[in-house]
Motif scaffolding. Sequence first.
Motif, PDB file in Angstrom:
ATOM      1  N   MET A 104       0.873  -1.333   0.136  1.00 59.90           N
ATOM      2  CA  MET A 104       0.044  -0.087  -0.085  1.00 59.90           C
ATOM      3  C   MET A 104       0.717   1.124   0.113  1.00 59.90           C
ATOM      4  O   MET A 104       1.974   1.098   0.301  1.00 59.90           O
ATOM      5  CB  MET A 104      -1.010  -0.050   1.269  1.00 59.90           C
ATOM      6  N   GLU A 105       0.332   2.278  -0.324  1.00 55.40           N
ATOM      7  CA  GLU A 105       0.994   3.732  -0.416  1.00 55.40           C
ATOM      8  C   GLU A 105       0.907   4.003   1.067  1.00 55.40           C
ATOM      9  O   GLU A 105       0.063   4.050   1.815  1.00 55.40           O
ATOM     10  CB  GLU A 105       0.144   4.600  -1.222  1.00 55.40           C
ATOM     11  N   PRO A 106       2.198   4.738   1.674  1.00 57.55           N
ATOM     12  CA  PRO A 106       2.194   5.296   2.970  1.00 57.55           C
ATOM     13  C   PRO A 106       1.095   6.260   3.047  1.00 57.55           C
ATOM     14  O   PRO A 106       0.629   7.010   2.297  1.00 57.55           O
ATOM     15  CB  PRO A 106       3.628   5.693   3.006  1.00 57.55           C
ATOM     16  N   VAL A 107       0.687   6.313   4.353  1.00 54.95           N
ATOM     17  CA  VAL A 107      -0.397   7.212   4.691  1.00 54.95           C
ATOM     18  C   VAL A 107       0.146   8.275   5.770  1.00 54.95           C
ATOM     19  O   VAL A 107       1.405   7.879   6.454  1.00 54.95           O
ATOM     20  CB  VAL A 107      -1.565   6.652   5.250  1.00 54.95           C
ATOM     21  N   THR A 108      -0.385   9.394   5.878  1.00 57.21           N
ATOM     22  CA  THR A 108       0.168  10.381   6.972  1.00 57.21           C
ATOM     23  C   THR A 108      -1.317  10.490   7.866  1.00 57.21           C
ATOM     24  O   THR A 108      -2.355  10.780   7.461  1.00 57.21           O
ATOM     25  CB  THR A 108       0.117  11.675   6.253  1.00 57.21           C
ATOM     26  N   LEU A 109      -0.904  10.351   9.167  1.00 55.70           N
ATOM     27  CA  LEU A 109      -2.002  10.776  10.192  1.00 55.70           C
ATOM     28  C   LEU A 109      -1.490  11.972  10.918  1.00 55.70           C
ATOM     29  O   LEU A 109      -0.267  12.145  11.147  1.00 55.70           O
ATOM     30  CB  LEU A 109      -1.900   9.433  11.316  1.00 55.70           C
ATOM     31  N   THR A 110      -2.393  12.436  11.592  1.00 56.23           N
ATOM     32  CA  THR A 110      -2.271  13.755  12.487  1.00 56.23           C
ATOM     33  C   THR A 110      -2.875  13.336  13.986  1.00 56.23           C
ATOM     34  O   THR A 110      -4.101  12.946  14.061  1.00 56.23           O
ATOM     35  CB  THR A 110      -2.607  15.112  11.994  1.00 56.23           C
ATOM     36  N   THR A 111      -2.185  13.980  14.938  1.00 60.88           N
ATOM     37  CA  THR A 111      -2.850  13.864  16.096  1.00 60.88           C
ATOM     38  C   THR A 111      -3.023  15.423  16.574  1.00 60.88           C
ATOM     39  O   THR A 111      -2.649  16.301  15.735  1.00 60.88           O
ATOM     40  CB  THR A 111      -1.912  13.253  17.304  1.00 60.88           C
ATOM     41  N   ASP A 112      -3.398  15.739  17.852  1.00 64.87           N
ATOM     42  CA  ASP A 112      -3.407  16.831  18.362  1.00 64.87           C
ATOM     43  C   ASP A 112      -2.212  17.731  18.302  1.00 64.87           C
ATOM     44  O   ASP A 112      -1.946  18.860  17.864  1.00 64.87           O
ATOM     45  CB  ASP A 112      -3.854  17.131  19.837  1.00 64.87           C
ATOM     46  N   ARG A 113      -1.024  16.922  18.373  1.00 66.00           N
ATOM     47  CA  ARG A 113       0.242  17.699  18.412  1.00 66.00           C
ATOM     48  C   ARG A 113       1.421  17.127  17.501  1.00 66.00           C
ATOM     49  O   ARG A 113       2.536  17.758  17.227  1.00 66.00           O
ATOM     50  CB  ARG A 113       0.937  17.628  19.887  1.00 66.00           C
ATOM     51  N   LEU A 114       0.980  15.936  16.780  1.00 67.09           N
ATOM     52  CA  LEU A 114       2.149  15.342  15.801  1.00 67.09           C
ATOM     53  C   LEU A 114       1.474  15.078  14.295  1.00 67.09           C
ATOM     54  O   LEU A 114       0.428  15.046  14.115  1.00 67.09           O
ATOM     55  CB  LEU A 114       2.397  14.183  16.271  1.00 67.09           C
ATOM     56  N   VAL A 115       2.515  15.205  13.394  1.00 63.73           N
ATOM     57  CA  VAL A 115       2.148  14.684  12.051  1.00 63.73           C
ATOM     58  C   VAL A 115       3.004  13.213  11.924  1.00 63.73           C
ATOM     59  O   VAL A 115       4.319  13.148  12.622  1.00 63.73           O
ATOM     60  CB  VAL A 115       2.836  15.572  10.978  1.00 63.73           C
ATOM     61  N   LEU A 116       2.159  12.128  11.829  1.00 61.22           N
ATOM     62  CA  LEU A 116       2.696  10.696  11.650  1.00 61.22           C
ATOM     63  C   LEU A 116       3.083  10.658  10.082  1.00 61.22           C
ATOM     64  O   LEU A 116       1.811  10.318   9.627  1.00 61.22           O
ATOM     65  CB  LEU A 116       1.802   9.898  12.249  1.00 61.22           C
ATOM     66  N   GLU A 145       9.824  -0.690   1.498  1.00 54.94           N
ATOM     67  CA  GLU A 145       9.596  -1.914   1.242  1.00 54.94           C
ATOM     68  C   GLU A 145       8.542  -2.349   2.112  1.00 54.94           C
ATOM     69  O   GLU A 145       7.695  -3.224   1.885  1.00 54.94           O
ATOM     70  CB  GLU A 145      10.755  -2.986   1.464  1.00 54.94           C
ATOM     71  N   GLY A 146       8.535  -1.976   3.702  1.00 59.53           N
ATOM     72  CA  GLY A 146       7.493  -2.537   4.557  1.00 59.53           C
ATOM     73  C   GLY A 146       6.246  -1.994   3.997  1.00 59.53           C
ATOM     74  O   GLY A 146       5.079  -2.889   4.052  1.00 59.53           O
ATOM     75  N   TRP A 147       5.974  -0.783   3.570  1.00 61.12           N
ATOM     76  CA  TRP A 147       4.758  -0.243   3.181  1.00 61.12           C
ATOM     77  C   TRP A 147       4.418  -0.845   1.856  1.00 61.12           C
ATOM     78  O   TRP A 147       3.041  -1.206   1.778  1.00 61.12           O
ATOM     79  CB  TRP A 147       4.679   1.201   2.925  1.00 61.12           C
ATOM     80  N   ALA A 148       5.294  -0.974   0.890  1.00 62.80           N
ATOM     81  CA  ALA A 148       4.788  -1.644  -0.260  1.00 62.80           C
ATOM     82  C   ALA A 148       4.315  -3.150  -0.378  1.00 62.80           C
ATOM     83  O   ALA A 148       3.548  -3.485  -1.225  1.00 62.80           O
ATOM     84  CB  ALA A 148       5.922  -1.758  -1.265  1.00 62.80           C
ATOM     85  N   ASN A 149       4.747  -3.757   0.511  1.00 61.51           N
ATOM     86  CA  ASN A 149       4.396  -5.191   0.714  1.00 61.51           C
ATOM     87  C   ASN A 149       3.466  -5.424   1.740  1.00 61.51           C
ATOM     88  O   ASN A 149       3.067  -6.834   2.270  1.00 61.51           O
ATOM     89  CB  ASN A 149       5.579  -6.278   0.780  1.00 61.51           C
TER      90      ASN A 149
END
Length: 189
Positions: free
Chosen positions: A1-13, A58-62
């Motif tokens: 899968m393609e990497p995703v971006t998550l957000t929290t109150d204080r962070l960008v993941l 590679e972890g995200w891709a597979n």
Amino acid sequence: MEPVTLTTDRLVLRTVGPQDIDAVYAACQDPDIQHWTTIPSPYLPEHARGFAEQMVPEGWANDSMFTFGLFLPAGDLVGVLGITMISLGVGEIGFWGTKEHRGRGYVTEAAVAVSRWAFTERAVDRLEWRAEVGNEASRAVARRAGYTMEGTLRSAVNNKGVRRDSWIGSLLPSDLSLPSTSPYLPAQA
């Protein structure tokens, strides 16, 4: 899968990439990270490069490992957190926080967000947390993130050629008031 971006109150993941090599390398010079995790020690620039340019994509891709860098909105790296798939519907969470940003709850905040994402977006029904016995900081993060401590596994981790005992804990979707993708029948006492 393609990497995703998550957000929290204080962070960008977001995924760790080539632009983060120097920050990962600098953080992994911390003796505590080298002691309590299975990263190479000494940690060299080529280890950071391989992590950011090969292992993470590679972890995200597979679909085997979902690694997030934990960043403040200004761009400072405060930690890394990943979920490694270990069997169908079961992932193992692992994390570390940078020395200068520890004690502020960032890793706990990220652990809750990524756990919720794994349950709702990746059809995970059980997340396991493991840490070498004695890693009280990791255990505190896991507990604050809602993980239930399940016990001690003898000789369960090989850290730099030495077998060590490991604590284990788990988080289920129901612990976060989320549905499971498979029915769960707990043991009857």
